[in-house]
Design a protein around this motif. Structure first.
Motif, PDB file in Angstrom:
ATOM      1  N   HIS A 148      26.841  11.061 -86.275  1.00 42.37           N
ATOM      2  CA  HIS A 148      27.318  10.982 -84.982  1.00 42.37           C
ATOM      3  C   HIS A 148      28.242   9.848 -84.611  1.00 42.37           C
ATOM      4  O   HIS A 148      27.684   9.074 -83.747  1.00 42.37           O
ATOM      5  N   SER A 169      29.102  16.428 -77.033  1.00 43.40           N
ATOM      6  CA  SER A 169      29.794  16.026 -78.113  1.00 43.40           C
ATOM      7  C   SER A 169      30.851  16.716 -78.626  1.00 43.40           C
ATOM      8  O   SER A 169      31.017  17.988 -77.790  1.00 43.40           O
ATOM      9  N   LEU A 213      33.633  -0.950 -80.969  1.00 46.91           N
ATOM     10  CA  LEU A 213      33.176   0.186 -81.383  1.00 46.91           C
ATOM     11  C   LEU A 213      33.682   0.211 -82.828  1.00 46.91           C
ATOM     12  O   LEU A 213      34.440  -0.620 -83.457  1.00 46.91           O
ATOM     13  N   THR A 248      30.844  14.377 -83.138  1.00 48.82           N
ATOM     14  CA  THR A 248      31.133  12.985 -82.670  1.00 48.82           C
ATOM     15  C   THR A 248      31.084  12.877 -81.365  1.00 48.82           C
ATOM     16  O   THR A 248      30.983  14.194 -80.684  1.00 48.82           O
ATOM     17  N   GLY A 249      30.966  11.724 -80.644  1.00 46.09           N
ATOM     18  CA  GLY A 249      31.067  11.631 -79.153  1.00 46.09           C
ATOM     19  C   GLY A 249      32.483  11.999 -78.556  1.00 46.09           C
ATOM     20  O   GLY A 249      32.237  12.805 -77.573  1.00 46.09           O
ATOM     21  N   ASP A 303      30.703   7.466 -82.498  1.00 38.73           N
ATOM     22  CA  ASP A 303      30.880   7.568 -81.280  1.00 38.73           C
ATOM     23  C   ASP A 303      32.417   8.060 -80.947  1.00 38.73           C
ATOM     24  O   ASP A 303      32.604   8.926 -80.231  1.00 38.73           O
TER      25      ASP A 303
END
Length: 398
Positions: A15, A191, A39, A203-204, A17
């Motif tokens: 997962h 997500s 990030l 993924t976010g 971001d």
């Protein structure tokens, strides 16, 4: 820490971001900008190498000579970023401020350039100037004797994409998965699920930096945008005697472009011959006599090319597919109905020129900032009230 290339989908962190789709210059710049803000994005690219298509098939020129304030606000800080690239990444971007010159051989054309410079200055581009014929030929002696006037900005120039890519990769923390093609985007409340040729990724947020392949993805997302595909072509020539400090030169009457290159030059025949495409192609076809067309359209303003074309010792041509928006400005921001799906694309062949600032804006939006209204995809929400177009986006002609 440099970027990490993954070997398979099993190596992808659980997962991530943010996942960036598209490993061209805009996608790489976005990954770098997100990395600088703490990030660690995942970047996926369908090809086995990065920046292999339109990013490498350009003049690698950078100019702030645009007319729309939104375009100037993207291009000018991007040029400054390349100027200071070594401070940001440890790698020189190959930026050479040879200047960009728009010139005309007609009185009417020169007057149009003069008026455009006034509009550019009013829009905040205070270091562009209109030059009368005497001053113009004194600065650029290669110009035809009948040149009537021109617009020039000294800080415009050229960069080298290989150096830029190396700088980004060496100075960003990101995961990169090559040979991974996005098939379907399924946005959710918490997500986004990406169905790819290698499997699913959760993924976010997602940033679509896929350029010419975006229209197909937008069909699946059911969020129409005014997008069009066009062809770009750049002719490389090997020739002795080309002044390496000659400005990148555009004939405002014929629409041609050329710039000095290592051991020769790059040139584009009249932009008025822009070919619009019905479907995406990695390698759009190019006319077999393209070199002759290019020389014929650069030589009237710069007679050197007519006098020396017989001495060209070699060269090649590259073509690519470009994504052009309805107003000629890129798309930077979230899709109105799916806030976890962001765009950073639609540069119309000017991704090298504008992507540093576009990526910085994208990273800020990922972290919660509001988008710029000039480039927000939501600007096309009312089809009966379209935003004003960038007059200098030649791909909108026709």
């Amino acid at each position: 820490m440099p970027a990490r290339f993954l070997h398979s989908l099993s190596d992808v962190p659980a997962h991530p971001d943010v996942t960036i789709v598209g490993g061209g210059i805009a996608g790489l710049a976005t990954a770098w900008a997100l990395s600088q803000r703490g990030l660690r994005p995942l970047l996926i690219e369908r090809l086995p190498a990065l920046a292999m298509l339109a990013s490498r098939r350009s003049g690698e020129g950078v100019r702030a000579q645009w007319e729309h304030p939104g375009s100037i606000a993207l291009a000018r800080p991007s040029i400054d970023f390349y100027r200071d690239f070594a401070e940001h990444t440890g790698q020189d971007a190959g930026y050479r401020p040879v200047g960009y010159l728009y010139a005309s051989r007609s009185a009417a054309g020169a007057e149009l350039l003069r008026d455009r410079v006034l509009r550019q200055q009013a829009a905040g581009l205070d270091d562009v100037a209109f030059l009368e014929p005497g001053a113009l030929r004194a600065q650029v002696p290669s110009l035809a004797e009948d040149v009537a006037g021109g617009a020039f900005r000294a800080a415009d120039g050229v960069v080298e994409i290989d150096r830029i890519i190396a700088g980004y990769l060496a100075s960003m923390e990101a995961d990169i998965l090559l040979g991974c093609d996005l098939l379907v985007v399924r946005p959710g409340k918490q997500s986004v699920t990406l169905r790819t040729t290698l499997g699913e990724i959760h993924t976010g947020q997602i940033v679509l930096a896929t350029a010419a392949r975006l229209p197909g993805l937008m069909v699946g997302l059911n969020q129409p945008l005014p997008l069009r595909l066009s062809r770009s072509a750049i002719q490389y020539v090997t020739l002795d005697g080309v002044d390496p400090q000659h400005p990148a030169t555009i004939d405002a009457d014929l629409g041609s472009f050329w710039r000095p290159d290592h051991g020769g030059a790059r040139m584009t025949a009249s932009f008025r011959s822009t070919l619009f495409l019905d479907s995406f192609s990695d390698d759009p076809p190019v006319d077999p006599d393209y070199l002759a067309q290019a020389i014929a359209t650069v030589a009237p303003l710069v007679p050197f090319w007519g006098h020396r074309s017989h001495a060209i010792r070699g060269g090649h041509i590259r073509s690519g597919s470009l994504l052009v928006t309805g107003d000629g400005l890129p798309l930077i921001g979230a899709l109105p109905e799916t806030p976890r799906v962001l765009l950073n694309t639609g540069y119309g062949g000017h991704g090298v020129m504008m992507s540093p600032e576009g990526a910085a804006r994208t990273a800020k939006i990922v972290l919660g900032d509001a988008p710029d209204p000039h480039t927000d995809p939501a600007r096309f929400a009312d089809p009966d009230n379209p935003p004003p177009a960038e007059p200098m986006t030649v791909n909108l002609a026709g």
